[in-house]
Structures are given as C-alpha cells and as structure tokens.
Write a protein that holds these residues in place. Structure first.
Motif, short mmCIF file in Angstrom:
data_model
loop_
_atom_site.label_atom_id
_atom_site.label_comp_id
_atom_site.label_asym_id
_atom_site.label_seq_id
_atom_site.Cartn_x
_atom_site.Cartn_y
_atom_site.Cartn_z
N UNK A 30 0.76 -1.29 -0.19
CA UNK A 30 0.32 0.03 -0.05
C UNK A 30 1.33 1.17 0.28
N UNK A 31 1.23 1.59 -1.25
CA UNK A 31 1.97 3.36 -1.50
C UNK A 31 2.67 3.19 -0.14
N UNK A 32 4.17 1.54 -0.10
CA UNK A 32 4.82 1.79 0.87
C UNK A 32 4.82 0.88 2.06
N UNK A 33 3.83 0.83 1.99
CA UNK A 33 3.66 0.36 3.43
C UNK A 33 3.42 -1.49 3.59
N UNK A 34 4.34 -2.30 3.65
CA UNK A 34 4.47 -4.16 3.29
C UNK A 34 3.26 -4.67 4.49
N UNK A 35 2.72 -5.45 4.13
CA UNK A 35 1.89 -6.30 4.99
C UNK A 35 1.57 -7.47 4.38
N UNK A 36 2.70 -8.76 5.14
CA UNK A 36 2.39 -9.76 5.33
C UNK A 36 1.66 -10.28 5.26
N UNK A 37 1.06 -11.77 5.08
CA UNK A 37 -0.30 -12.30 5.39
C UNK A 37 -0.25 -14.16 4.63
N UNK A 38 -1.28 -14.47 4.99
CA UNK A 38 -1.68 -16.20 4.50
C UNK A 38 -2.62 -16.75 4.79
N UNK A 39 -3.08 -17.58 4.70
CA UNK A 39 -4.39 -17.88 4.40
C UNK A 39 -4.23 -19.49 5.21
N UNK A 40 -5.16 -19.39 6.37
CA UNK A 40 -5.21 -20.97 6.40
C UNK A 40 -6.52 -21.59 5.89
N UNK A 41 -6.72 -22.87 5.21
CA UNK A 41 -7.61 -22.85 4.70
C UNK A 41 -7.65 -24.58 4.94
N UNK A 42 -9.32 -24.97 5.29
CA UNK A 42 -10.11 -26.21 5.81
C UNK A 42 -10.05 -27.24 4.37
N UNK A 47 -12.25 -26.17 12.52
CA UNK A 47 -12.90 -26.89 13.55
C UNK A 47 -14.40 -26.40 12.78
N UNK A 48 -13.92 -25.10 11.91
CA UNK A 48 -15.09 -24.15 12.03
C UNK A 48 -15.06 -23.73 10.56
N UNK A 49 -13.88 -25.05 9.32
CA UNK A 49 -14.66 -25.00 7.94
C UNK A 49 -14.09 -23.63 7.26
N UNK A 50 -13.66 -22.58 8.12
CA UNK A 50 -13.62 -21.21 6.91
C UNK A 50 -12.41 -21.30 6.72
N UNK A 51 -12.62 -20.40 5.87
CA UNK A 51 -11.37 -19.54 5.14
C UNK A 51 -10.76 -18.81 5.94
N UNK A 52 -9.37 -19.09 6.34
CA UNK A 52 -8.95 -17.97 7.97
C UNK A 52 -7.56 -17.40 7.14
N UNK A 53 -7.66 -16.16 7.20
CA UNK A 53 -7.05 -14.72 7.40
C UNK A 53 -6.10 -14.49 7.98
N UNK A 54 -4.74 -14.35 8.01
CA UNK A 54 -3.66 -13.16 9.37
C UNK A 54 -3.04 -13.60 8.69
N UNK A 55 -2.81 -11.32 9.25
CA UNK A 55 -1.52 -11.03 9.09
C UNK A 55 -1.09 -10.09 9.68
N UNK A 56 0.34 -9.94 9.29
CA UNK A 56 0.94 -8.61 10.41
C UNK A 56 0.86 -7.64 10.34
N UNK A 57 -0.02 -6.96 11.41
CA UNK A 57 -0.18 -5.53 11.27
C UNK A 57 0.77 -4.67 10.74
N UNK A 58 1.06 -3.04 10.39
CA UNK A 58 1.78 -2.25 9.85
C UNK A 58 2.57 -2.53 11.06
N UNK A 59 4.06 -2.52 11.01
CA UNK A 59 5.23 -2.33 12.48
C UNK A 59 5.51 -3.83 13.15
N UNK A 60 4.76 -4.73 12.65
CA UNK A 60 5.10 -6.33 13.49
C UNK A 60 5.39 -7.63 12.33
N UNK A 61 5.71 -8.42 12.86
CA UNK A 61 6.35 -9.14 12.00
C UNK A 61 7.36 -9.37 10.73
N UNK A 62 6.96 -9.80 9.22
CA UNK A 62 7.53 -9.32 8.12
C UNK A 62 6.83 -8.21 7.59
#
Length: 263
Positions: free
Chosen positions: A8-20, A51-66
């Motif tokens: 996002x215009x210089x802001x990098x956000x790492x993410x991934x999905x956990x898929x059931x 457990x839920x059957x939901x496609x699950x998104x997780x991401x590191x907010x700005x300032x965290x993780x990668x």
C-alpha cells in the motif's frame, strides 16, 4: 509457512491463509495482539480453520512480523486507524466480504471498533482478552513487560517473530504507558455493534480484569461471554480446546451464507 505480501504505497503487509479441508465459503480474519504477528499464532490458525470450515486469513499489522516497521510513534487512536482505515483496505484488496473476526487483545479491540462502523459487514466477532478501557492492572503489566524486555531474554524471543523487533515492542509499549493513553475507551461504541459477539477471557488474565468482557456483555446488543479458569491473557494458548469448542458453537448459531464460491 510461506507468507505473501500486500503493498500500500510503501507499506508492506505480510499475510497468509489457512484453508480447511472442507471449506464452507465463509472467511474468518484473525487480528493479533499488541506484540503478535503471523508467526506468533503458530499452528492455531490451521486448528481454527479445520474446526470451523472457514478460510482463515492472518496478517501482521504495520510494525509487526514481516510487515513494514513503524516510521513514527503510535498515537492514542492507533487502534481506531487500524480498524477504520487499514483493516478495510486489506479486506478490500483480498476481496473479503462479510467476514467473521477473531481478535486477540489489541486485535479484539480493533475488531470491535471496526464492527461499530455503520458500513460494517462483519458477520460475527470472537474477542479474546479484549480491551475496552485502560485499567491499572493493564498498565502495571505493560510496565513489567518493559523491564523484562530490557533485562531478560524477552527481546531475543520476540525477535524470532518480528523482522524489526524494537519497532514492534516499543511501538506497543510506549503508547500504552503514555499518560495520554489512560483515557482511551471504546465502551461508547459497543451499543452500535449489530453483529453477534463472543467475548472470551481467562480468569487469570494479567493484562485485564473480568470487567473487560463484562462491559461488552452489558453494552453490546448481542453479546455473550465465556470466562475460562486457569487461563491467562492468551486463551488460545492456555485453553485451545475450550476456545475451539466455544468458537465452533458460536459460528454454528450464526445465520451466514458463503461469502465466496466453495472450491
């Protein structure tokens, strides 16, 4: 696991999905704690997705993780900015609509703030150890975390999960210990949340009293709470099976259909 990036215009956000294995077409979005990241969830996203059957998104907010490190100190309204600007931007970029939000600590607060917006499409919230106000216990424990960061191996342990560990820690610690932050409070937003809420808190939570989830139960129109004994600030680590069972029951009672095609 391998992560991807949004830019996002210089802001990098790492993410991934956990898929059931058997997806139900519903998206669940995980929002981490004040010192969390994608990797700090460990294997819980996979457990949650299965457990839920939901496609699950997780991401590191700005300032965290990668994700990109902070370029300025956090302000008192940093959780409001995450909830009202950056979370919608991420959901929009990934094409996620009508999500369930699963937030822990700061992440739970962000979920509540986001859902309080009139335009919110949130189908439900699972709030673990949420903050709706600043308590003396919270400030005392965050001050103790500062000492631990300076004097123990906490910095080394956190560095496994954050590319810029000092950015992650001090960005969180300094704003919570700022006297201006003592007036931070989102209780006035709770009555405007239209979706169901499940608020979960450990009875031995070192970062907040049980008044946090009691406030939600009193003020939000459709909220229920769960207190877990022998549990501290991270219910998904201390009582994972209890959390998974409660989340399964909560989601099964929601009237939500698929938000995207089921593979």
């Amino acid at each position: 696991m391998q992560t991807q990036e949004l830019n996002f215009e210089g802001r990098r956000i790492e993410y991934r999905f956990a898929v059931p294995a058997a997806a139900n077409g519903v998206d669940l979005v995980m929002l981490h704690e004040g010192l969390g990241s994608v990797s700090m969830w460990r294997d819980f996203p996979e457990q949650l997705a299965q457990a839920t059957g939901c496609r699950t998104l997780l991401f590191s907010r700005h300032g965290y993780g990668g994700s990109s490190p902070l370029d300025a100190p956090r302000g008192v309204n940093y959780m409001h900015e995450e909830a009202r600007i950056w979370l919608p931007a991420i959901l929009g970029r990934l094409g996620i609509r009508r999500p369930l939000l699963f937030g822990h600590s700061d992440g739970a607060s962000i979920a509540l703030i986001h859902a309080a917006q009139p335009e919110s499409e949130v189908a439900g919230i699972i709030a673990l150890a949420p903050h709706v106000k600043v308590e003396d216990l919270t400030v005392q424990s965050i001050a103790a975390a500062k000492t631990a960061y300076l004097e123990t191996d906490l910095r080394s342990r956190l560095s496994r999960h954050h590319r810029e560990v000092d950015s992650a820690f001090w960005g969180w610690n300094r704003i919570w210990l700022d006297p201006a932050f003592r007036s931070w409070n989102i209780e006035a937003l709770l009555p405007t949340i239209r979706c169901p809420i499940l608020a979960i808190q450990g009875e031995d939570d070192e970062y907040g009293t049980m008044e946090q989830i009691a406030s939600i139960s009193r003020a939000a129109p459709d909220a229920k709470s769960l207190a877990l004994p022998a549990c501290r600030h991270s219910p998904h680590r201390d009582q994972p099976q209890a959390v998974l069972a409660a989340v399964q029951e909560f989601i099964s009672g929601l009237a939500i259909g698929p938000a995207h095609p089921i593979p």
